[in-house]
Design a protein around this motif. Structure first.
Motif, mmCIF file in Angstrom:
data_model
loop_
_atom_site.group_PDB
_atom_site.id
_atom_site.type_symbol
_atom_site.label_atom_id
_atom_site.label_comp_id
_atom_site.label_asym_id
_atom_site.label_seq_id
_atom_site.Cartn_x
_atom_site.Cartn_y
_atom_site.Cartn_z
ATOM 1 N N HIS A 2 13.191 15.735 -31.351
ATOM 2 C CA HIS A 2 14.276 15.976 -30.401
ATOM 3 C C HIS A 2 15.181 17.118 -30.855
ATOM 4 C CE1 HIS A 2 13.277 11.672 -29.369
ATOM 5 N NE2 HIS A 2 12.978 12.366 -28.292
ATOM 6 N N LEU A 130 12.714 17.475 -23.141
ATOM 7 C CA LEU A 130 13.565 16.733 -24.062
ATOM 8 C C LEU A 130 13.922 15.374 -23.485
ATOM 9 C CD1 LEU A 130 15.502 16.403 -26.517
ATOM 10 C CD2 LEU A 130 17.212 17.593 -25.143
ATOM 11 N N TYR A 134 12.578 11.784 -24.920
ATOM 12 C CA TYR A 134 13.554 10.806 -25.388
ATOM 13 C C TYR A 134 13.286 9.426 -24.775
ATOM 14 C CZ TYR A 134 17.963 8.536 -26.426
ATOM 15 O OH TYR A 134 18.907 7.651 -26.862
#
Length: 192
Positions: A2, A130, A134
């Motif tokens: 991340h 992203l 996540y």
């Protein structure tokens, strides 16, 4: 991973705005910022999404199908990279408004705008990646590859085994097994 996505996204957006909107800057300043932003992007890519095919896939896939899945997904990855490489210059010219009838300075400005727009699109895609990673890529730190799906509550509905007639068995949170006949890559890659 991340952190790499965050670095990549920020650097792509900085480079995009410097090249697309930063026409009031000096050429030297603009070039320096763009180069530093692209170096930052490469660093973020290397520690983030650049290792997806090699690290993430080896952790996410069960041992029994790992080599066949790599054999399927790596050519897809390289094919997509080839397509992007072949279309990038045409996209830069098209998005920047490049015309052969322009003067040399106008052509350079149009190409610079095109690169900025492409980098902005890549920055937005990096941000979407992203968010996706996540929420949908499991954390596997400290887990054996065969048990991480069982440990992560978000993925217990996705434990799939295949039988020879392509019926799928899904193990639910309560441990019950449901049989379905949906199409999936798992029966194609792995046959008992």
């Amino acid at each position: 991973m991340h952190i790499g996505f965050i670095i990549s996204t920020v650097c792509l957006i900085i480079a995009a705005f410097v090249l697309w909107i930063g026409t009031g800057m000096g050429t030297s300043q603009q070039g320096d910022i763009a180069v530093l932003a692209m170096l930052g992007y490469m660093f973020g890519f290397a520690i983030g999404v650049g290792n997806v095919c090699w690290v993430i896939m080896s952790e996410v896939l069960p041992t029994k199908i790992r080599s066949k899945a790599f054999g399927l997904f790596l050519p897809i990855n390289w094919s997509c990279a080839l397509i992007v490489g072949l279309l990038t210059l045409s996209a830069v010219d098209g998005l920047g408004g490049y015309r052969s009838s322009m003067s040399d300075d106008e052509q350079l400005d149009a190409q610079q705008r095109g690169v900025g727009i492409i980098l902005l699109i890549c920055g937005v895609l990096s941000f979407v990646s992203l968010v996706f990673s996540y929420y949908y890529i499991p954390e596997t730190l400290g887990l054996d590859p065969e048990e991480f799906n069982i440990k992560d509550d978000r993925y217990t509905n996705n434990i799939i085994t295949s039988s020879s007639n392509h019926n799928l068995e899904r193990t639910t949170d309560s441990g019950r097994t449901r049989r379905t006949t949906s199409i999936s890559l798992v029966p194609i890659i792995y046959k008992e």
